[in-house]
Motif scaffolding. Sequence first.
Motif, mmCIF file in Angstrom:
data_model
loop_
_atom_site.group_PDB
_atom_site.id
_atom_site.type_symbol
_atom_site.label_atom_id
_atom_site.label_comp_id
_atom_site.label_asym_id
_atom_site.label_seq_id
_atom_site.Cartn_x
_atom_site.Cartn_y
_atom_site.Cartn_z
ATOM 1 N N VAL A 58 -1.704 7.908 -8.247
ATOM 2 C CA VAL A 58 -1.606 7.260 -6.942
ATOM 3 C C VAL A 58 -1.188 8.302 -5.915
ATOM 4 O O VAL A 58 -0.372 9.179 -6.195
ATOM 5 C CB VAL A 58 -0.601 6.076 -6.980
ATOM 6 C CG1 VAL A 58 0.805 6.560 -7.296
ATOM 7 C CG2 VAL A 58 -0.619 5.300 -5.675
ATOM 8 N N ALA A 59 -1.775 8.227 -4.726
ATOM 9 C CA ALA A 59 -1.378 9.088 -3.619
ATOM 10 C C ALA A 59 -0.205 8.450 -2.881
ATOM 11 O O ALA A 59 0.012 7.238 -2.972
ATOM 12 C CB ALA A 59 -2.548 9.308 -2.666
ATOM 13 N N SER A 60 0.541 9.260 -2.133
ATOM 14 C CA SER A 60 1.720 8.736 -1.454
ATOM 15 C C SER A 60 1.929 9.424 -0.111
ATOM 16 O O SER A 60 1.678 10.620 0.041
ATOM 17 C CB SER A 60 2.970 8.925 -2.325
ATOM 18 O OG SER A 60 3.125 10.275 -2.701
ATOM 19 N N ILE A 61 2.374 8.630 0.860
ATOM 20 C CA ILE A 61 2.734 9.121 2.187
ATOM 21 C C ILE A 61 4.157 8.663 2.477
ATOM 22 O O ILE A 61 4.512 7.507 2.214
ATOM 23 C CB ILE A 61 1.783 8.567 3.269
ATOM 24 C CG1 ILE A 61 0.334 9.016 2.994
ATOM 25 C CG2 ILE A 61 2.219 9.020 4.667
ATOM 26 C CD1 ILE A 61 -0.686 8.385 3.939
ATOM 27 N N GLY A 62 4.994 9.554 3.001
ATOM 28 C CA GLY A 62 6.371 9.219 3.349
ATOM 29 C C GLY A 62 6.613 9.418 4.831
ATOM 30 O O GLY A 62 6.201 10.425 5.407
ATOM 31 N N LEU A 63 7.287 8.452 5.462
ATOM 32 C CA LEU A 63 7.573 8.513 6.890
ATOM 33 C C LEU A 63 9.073 8.391 7.130
ATOM 34 O O LEU A 63 9.713 7.489 6.588
ATOM 35 C CB LEU A 63 6.856 7.392 7.647
ATOM 36 C CG LEU A 63 5.340 7.299 7.507
ATOM 37 C CD1 LEU A 63 4.965 6.285 6.405
ATOM 38 C CD2 LEU A 63 4.683 6.885 8.824
ATOM 39 N N GLY A 64 9.629 9.276 7.960
ATOM 40 C CA GLY A 64 11.050 9.222 8.260
ATOM 41 C C GLY A 64 11.404 10.145 9.401
ATOM 42 O O GLY A 64 10.570 10.932 9.872
#
Length: 273
Positions: free
Chosen positions: A211-217
């Motif tokens: 699975v691919a993942s994107i993180g926002l913060g």
Amino acid sequence: MFSLAQPLLIFTDLDGSLLDHDTYDHKPAREWLERLATARVPVIFNTSKTAAEVWPLYRELGLTAPFIAENGGCVHLPPDWAGDEPADDDGWARVVLGASRQRILTVLEAVRETESLRFRGFADMTVEEIISLTGLDAAGAERARQREASEPLVWKDSASALEHFRLELIGAGLELTRGGRFHHVMGETCNKGRACGWLISRFEQLHGAGVASIGLGDGPNDIPMFDTVDAAVIIRGRHEQPIEVRDESRAYRTRAEGPQGWAEGLAHWLDDE
């Protein structure tokens, strides 16, 4: 670039990211939240907030994914993500990855007494003090005090004393990280990145596929998350703390703050459709 058609996980900080720093509004992000819901892409909160604080927003947005509370200290799993963990009456399971709050408070009190350091944690504050620091209402401030694996604090001593404090915590098996508003004390192996990695592994175990993942913060406490996911959205923040990541080519730094920046960052990585 990534596609909503591929297996994808979205990890997001809340305050100053999905939620406006001052008003806690998320309206500018609604269109993207709807697109992600339609595509059945899990939106996973990864926040310094407590589970008690997360639940009202989680239900308001109609989410069904797991969420990470207290800077990675606790992972809360819905029934379709749970394994053999003990579950509550609704089928939800909780995994504590860090130190218990009681142990954290015991260490903090000992360090304060022996080292004469000046700080105030949530356990030291009244509800009124938390309201003044956060802008929350009384109910929200009370939920913010219901912690399981971390303690936010306001530092009232010098910068050199802060470094000494950090080293004292390391000696006790704890860690200090900086969020958008507070410093946070937690277990030494506990952070937003470890919790992300744990959930990515759980997803791959359940589905038998990558699975691919994107993180926002927007805060320094999001750096471990940025270094764990495939692509990072570093949202312009109100603080002046540096945010340096291992691979800048996998990071997008937004021009806008808060939920406007949140939408801007997702558009950067996903608007190729």
